[in-house]
Design a protein around this motif. Structure first.
Motif, PDB file in Angstrom:
ATOM      1  N   ILE A   9       0.836  -1.193   0.000  1.00  0.00           N
ATOM      2  CA  ILE A   9       0.000   0.000   0.000  1.00  0.00           C
ATOM      3  C   ILE A   9       0.874   1.247   0.000  1.00  0.00           C
ATOM      4  O   ILE A   9       2.055   1.212   0.365  1.00  0.00           O
ATOM      5  CB  ILE A   9      -0.957   0.034   1.217  1.00  0.00           C
ATOM      6  CG1 ILE A   9      -0.154   0.144   2.527  1.00  0.00           C
ATOM      7  CG2 ILE A   9      -1.879  -1.177   1.219  1.00  0.00           C
ATOM      8  CD1 ILE A   9      -1.004   0.535   3.717  1.00  0.00           C
ATOM      9  N   SER A  11       1.724   4.167   1.877  1.00  0.00           N
ATOM     10  CA  SER A  11       1.538   4.369   3.312  1.00  0.00           C
ATOM     11  C   SER A  11       2.039   5.710   3.850  1.00  0.00           C
ATOM     12  O   SER A  11       1.654   6.117   4.945  1.00  0.00           O
ATOM     13  CB  SER A  11       2.241   3.251   4.092  1.00  0.00           C
ATOM     14  OG  SER A  11       3.644   3.286   3.872  1.00  0.00           O
ATOM     15  N   ARG A  27       1.068  -5.352   3.633  1.00  0.00           N
ATOM     16  CA  ARG A  27      -0.039  -5.817   4.448  1.00  0.00           C
ATOM     17  C   ARG A  27      -0.432  -7.227   4.014  1.00  0.00           C
ATOM     18  O   ARG A  27      -0.298  -7.585   2.840  1.00  0.00           O
ATOM     19  CB  ARG A  27      -1.253  -4.894   4.278  1.00  0.00           C
ATOM     20  CG  ARG A  27      -1.022  -3.453   4.724  1.00  0.00           C
ATOM     21  CD  ARG A  27      -1.318  -3.250   6.189  1.00  0.00           C
ATOM     22  NE  ARG A  27      -1.067  -1.869   6.608  1.00  0.00           N
ATOM     23  CZ  ARG A  27      -1.973  -0.898   6.536  1.00  0.00           C
ATOM     24  NH1 ARG A  27      -3.190  -1.142   6.057  1.00  0.00           N
ATOM     25  NH2 ARG A  27      -1.661   0.324   6.961  1.00  0.00           N
ATOM     26  N   GLY A  64      -2.935   4.670   2.256  1.00  0.00           N
ATOM     27  CA  GLY A  64      -3.581   3.506   2.836  1.00  0.00           C
ATOM     28  C   GLY A  64      -4.155   2.553   1.822  1.00  0.00           C
ATOM     29  O   GLY A  64      -4.732   1.517   2.179  1.00  0.00           O
ATOM     30  N   ASP A  65      -3.997   2.875   0.535  1.00  0.00           N
ATOM     31  CA  ASP A  65      -4.565   2.041  -0.516  1.00  0.00           C
ATOM     32  C   ASP A  65      -3.472   1.585  -1.464  1.00  0.00           C
ATOM     33  O   ASP A  65      -2.328   2.044  -1.408  1.00  0.00           O
ATOM     34  CB  ASP A  65      -5.639   2.817  -1.274  1.00  0.00           C
ATOM     35  CG  ASP A  65      -6.694   1.905  -1.893  1.00  0.00           C
ATOM     36  OD1 ASP A  65      -6.483   0.677  -1.894  1.00  0.00           O
ATOM     37  OD2 ASP A  65      -7.711   2.423  -2.369  1.00  0.00           O
TER      38      ASP A  65
END
Length: 368
Positions: A9, A11, A27, A64-65
């Motif tokens: 991701i 981050s 993750r 976050g993606d």
């Protein structure tokens, strides 16, 4: 069946637009239960696009993606979808992850909708999601499937066709010759019998262009006096200009394009690779995004230069014919794939960051 997938991701925000491995975080997440009209695929290889960093800075890839728009090659390992069968090798859009849920119902990410003809050919709602023909999988490696028969090869093939036709007497300039599209476009122009001149940054890169692609000459754009080099390389002017760069180089080269010449523009690498890209315009047109400035537009109009500027999916309903033609050139040895493959899922962050820091040739790909 696997219960979890690994996913990189985005981050941590970049500082001064510098992208490094520290912007990524690994993750592990559970794989969702497979629903009707879905398939689980194992991602084998992803193409890293030159616009990856821009998507991270403009909000398309959010903190976050993961970047969901990567063009990937994958193998179907479980399916409840009418189009994808277990064992199929497919092209699809995927995140930075080793497993993905896909569906023939999915729309594409980051692009306009597929045409009805392309939907009918693919059996999916997305121009980027389709099953490779078994013969293609048997003949060609994963990296060739995704470069030569993916967006790079198709862009070069349809660009030269739509903005052509090229004829043997044409003098052709190819900017971005060490890149994925440019390296293929230069070879296709050479196959057509044209006089082809490429561009490279430094004498070693220029030597690579001539030796690897078999074209006539390469201009070192870092050596200075670009106009003088162009005048020497094209004493009769340029008939066809294939441009994936934009910016100052395009403005210089366009002044050497002949009356009734042709410009094929497919990207704005000058902006993508800049250390500090210009602030984005409000809703720029595709021509502006690909580096066709007001000055270039004025030259095009004054000299009646035909110009084409589009994204390759506009012609994806003809994908099978292009695959056959490119396969023929590959099998004869006239066309050579140029691959830049980084091995290992764990090396994806370094590969993406290195795209903007290291000299490379061809399409950057990460094999999981």
């Amino acid at each position: 069946m696997p219960e979890k997938l690994r996913r990189w991701i985005y981050s941590r925000p970049m500082v001064d637009n510098i992208l490094g491995p520290e912007q990524f975080e690994l993750r592990e997440v559970p794989i969702p239960e497979l629903l009707q009209e879905q398939a689980l695929v194992r991602v084998k290889l992803v193409n890293i696009h030159s616009g990856t960093r821009a998507r991270m800075t403009n909000g398309m890839t959010k903190l976050g993606d993961t970047d969901k728009s990567n063009y990937a090659c994958a193998e179907v390992i479980q399916s409840r979808d009418r189009t994808f069968k277990e064992g199929d090798v497919i092209a699809c859009q995927a995140g930075w992850q080793d497993y993905q849920i896909v569906s023939s119902e999915d729309a594409c990410v980051g692009y306009g909708p597929a045409s009805d003809l392309t939907k009918a050919l693919n059996g999916t709602n997305s121009q980027w999601n389709y099953v490779f023909r078994p013969a293609m999988v048997k003949m060609w490696s994963t990296e060739v499937l995704m470069e030569m028969f993916g967006t790079s090869g198709m862009t070069a093939y349809f660009g030269l066709r739509e903005c052509g036709p090229l004829i043997p007497r044409d003098n052709v300039a190819v900017a971005g010759t060490t890149g994925s599209v440019g390296s293929i476009a230069a070879q296709l122009a050479r196959i057509a019998g044209c006089h082809v001149v490429g561009f490279g940054g430094g004498p070693e890169r220029c030597q690579w262009v001539v030796d690897t692609l078999g074209i006539d000459k390469c201009i070192d754009y870092r050596a200075g006096d670009l106009a003088g080099q162009l005048e020497s390389a094209f004493p009769e002017g340029i008939d066809f200009f294939s441009d994936g760069i934009g910016g100052a180089m395009t403005e210089t080269v366009i002044s050497f394009v002949n009356q009734n010449g042709r410009l094929f523009s497919y990207g704005g690498a000058a902006a993508y690779y800049a250390d500090k890209p210009d602030a984005p315009q409000q809703r720029p047109s595709l021509r502006q995004a690909f580096g066709i400035s007001e000055y270039v537009e004025a030259v095009l109009k004054k000299r009646n230069i035909k110009s084409e500027c589009w994204i390759v999916d506009a012609f994806y309903h003809e994908r099978l014919r292009a695959e056959d033609d490119l396969s023929r050139h590959l099998r004869s040895g006239a066309l050579k794939p140029v691959n830049n493959v980084v091995e290992g899922f764990e090396n994806l962050p370094g590969a993406v960051a290195g795209l903007y820091a290291n000299s490379r040739s061809g399409k950057l790909q990460v094999r999981f």
